[in-house]
Design an enzyme around this catalytic site. Structure first.
Site, PDB file in Angstrom:
ATOM      1  N   TRP A 133     -19.870   6.424 -89.999  1.00 38.19           N
ATOM      2  CA  TRP A 133     -19.621   5.027 -90.375  1.00 38.19           C
ATOM      3  C   TRP A 133     -18.751   4.959 -91.635  1.00 38.19           C
ATOM      4  CZ3 TRP A 133     -20.422   1.918 -86.658  1.00 38.19           C
ATOM      5  CH2 TRP A 133     -21.603   1.852 -85.917  1.00 38.19           C
TER       6      TRP A 133
ATOM      7  N   ASP B 232     -24.139   3.302 -93.675  1.00 35.26           N
ATOM      8  CA  ASP B 232     -23.880   2.453 -92.508  1.00 35.26           C
ATOM      9  C   ASP B 232     -23.271   1.113 -92.926  1.00 35.26           C
ATOM     10  OD1 ASP B 232     -26.171   4.153 -92.538  1.00 35.26           O
ATOM     11  OD2 ASP B 232     -26.902   3.332 -90.664  1.00 35.26           O
TER      12      ASP B 232
END
Length: 392
Positions: free
Chosen positions: A236, A162
């Site tokens: 991501w 992320d």
């Protein structure tokens, strides 16, 4: 007054600012515009998206603003919607409300991309100061011994997929826009190191996170890796690379390596695509396991990354067809439209993390049990980005 303007724009009553012509019908019919209009009708301001009682300088809501802003060529109201979000947080002195750099939370860096956009339009010194505040966080942000950014100060020695998206596109853009080329090396190192420490040789997929200390309960005692492949985490990561490359010098020595990683990861994702829906499960490689579900944010992120990657030449042109098929699957399985034309996106994982209190152990049961949230920004933002990229 601003609320009225937004509502008028949503219903197509307001013509483009500075233009006497109505918005083209083909633009009004696009899913990118329909979703953006639905966001604006539901939320008079991005500041109030989802939970107005807990306003934060928030990575995912900022991403929705970034996506909607890209529709500014359709009507300036879309760009104004994002700019108002920035102006709520950036004070006249150049500070940013709800943001403390010394928290060393990498999630808080992504919204700074919006500040760069507004600064380029308005040129006010307060925006430049706010940009530099985020850069200064990354100058001092704690790192693993291998030189990767900690996900947060409260998650020491950990790299999460992320976090690659949260920081590297901003830093790459800053390097290009503000003549700070030293950040290109930093960005390339972060992307390639993360691939190295999370990559699974057998499947080609990437584990959600890595603990260099190997002290976390969720970390494999030998590799330090978390136990599962989470769809949004890989989303991501893929979006990070394809956006970073917008700014990277053609002759940078690590550019080709990043493109190769992007290609290899795209191919690995295709091996776990659900044949029936053309989408991806929450836990990528366990589609046949009870409780697993087709998840909206990861699928939308892959559609965006594949479409942009194909357009830019990083992926084979066939990935553009794949991206359109993914988008078709999203419309069929995850999107509903009510009688008023409001678009809702379903089956979006609201939040997933590792560690913390209460402790998140990274098991399969954990990933499938986190609450699914309709219209969560982490699905809506990539949906709009994918729709724009695909001209749909």
């Amino acid at each position: 007054m601003k609320i009225l303007i937004y509502i008028l724009a949503v219903f197509g009553i307001l013509s483009s600012v500075g233009c006497n012509n109505e918005k083209p019908a083909e633009e009004n019919g696009k899913w990118s515009v329909k979703m953006a209009n639905s966001v604006i009708e539901r939320h008079d301001s991005l500041v109030n998206y989802l939970n107005p009682d807990k306003i934060k300088w928030q990575y995912d809501i900022a991403m929705v603003g970034q996506a909607i802003d890209k529709l500014g060529h359709v009507d300036s109201v879309y760009s104004q919607y994002m700019e108002d979000y920035v102006d709520y947080f950036v004070t006249e002195s150049g500070d940013v409300r709800k943001y403390d750099p010394t928290d060393y939370n990498i999630d808080r860096i992504n919204p700074a991309k919006n500040i760069i956009t507004v600064y380029k339009r308005k040129g006010d010194a307060k925006y430049r100061k706010a940009i530099e505040m985020h850069v200064e966080q990354m100058r001092n942000h704690p790192k693993t011994k291998s030189g990767g950014y900690w996900h947060k100060k409260i998650y020491p020695w950990q790299i999460w997929l992320d976090g690659v998206y949260m920081a590297t596109p901003f830093l790459a853009q800053y390097a290009r826009e503000f003549n700070a080329p030293e950040w290109f090396d930093e960005v390339a190192h972060e992307i390639l190191l993360t691939y190295q420490v999370t990559h699974d040789d057998e499947t080609g997929l990437l584990y959600h996170a890595w603990d260099e200390s190997k002290e976390q309960q969720w970390a494999d005692p030998e590799t330090g890796r978390s136990p599962h492949f989470w769809s949004r985490a890989m989303g991501w990561y893929m979006m990070a690379i394809v956006d970073v490359l917008d700014y990277f010098p053609e002759d940078h020595p690590k550019r080709d390596s990043m493109i190769t990683v992007f290609q290899n990861t795209a191919d690995a994702l295709m091996n776990v695509q659900d044949e029936e829906t053309g989408l991806w499960y929450q836990v990528l490689d366990m589609g046949d396991r009870e409780g697993n579900y087709i998840e909206g944010s990861g699928s939308s992120m892959f559609a965006y990354a594949f479409a942009k990657g194909a357009r830019k030449g990083y992926l084979d042109k066939s990935y553009l067809k794949t991206a359109n098929s993914i988008f078709d699957g999203i419309l069929e399985h995850l999107i509903t439209v009510d009688e008023n034309g409001l678009v809702t996106m379903h089956h979006i994982c609201g939040a997933c993390g590792l560690g913390g209190n209460p402790y998140r152990d990274g098991t399969f049961e954990y990933y499938i049990s986190e609450t699914q949230v309709d219209n969560d920004p982490k699905g809506v933002g990539p949906f709009i980005l994918a729709a724009i990229e695909l001209n749909r």
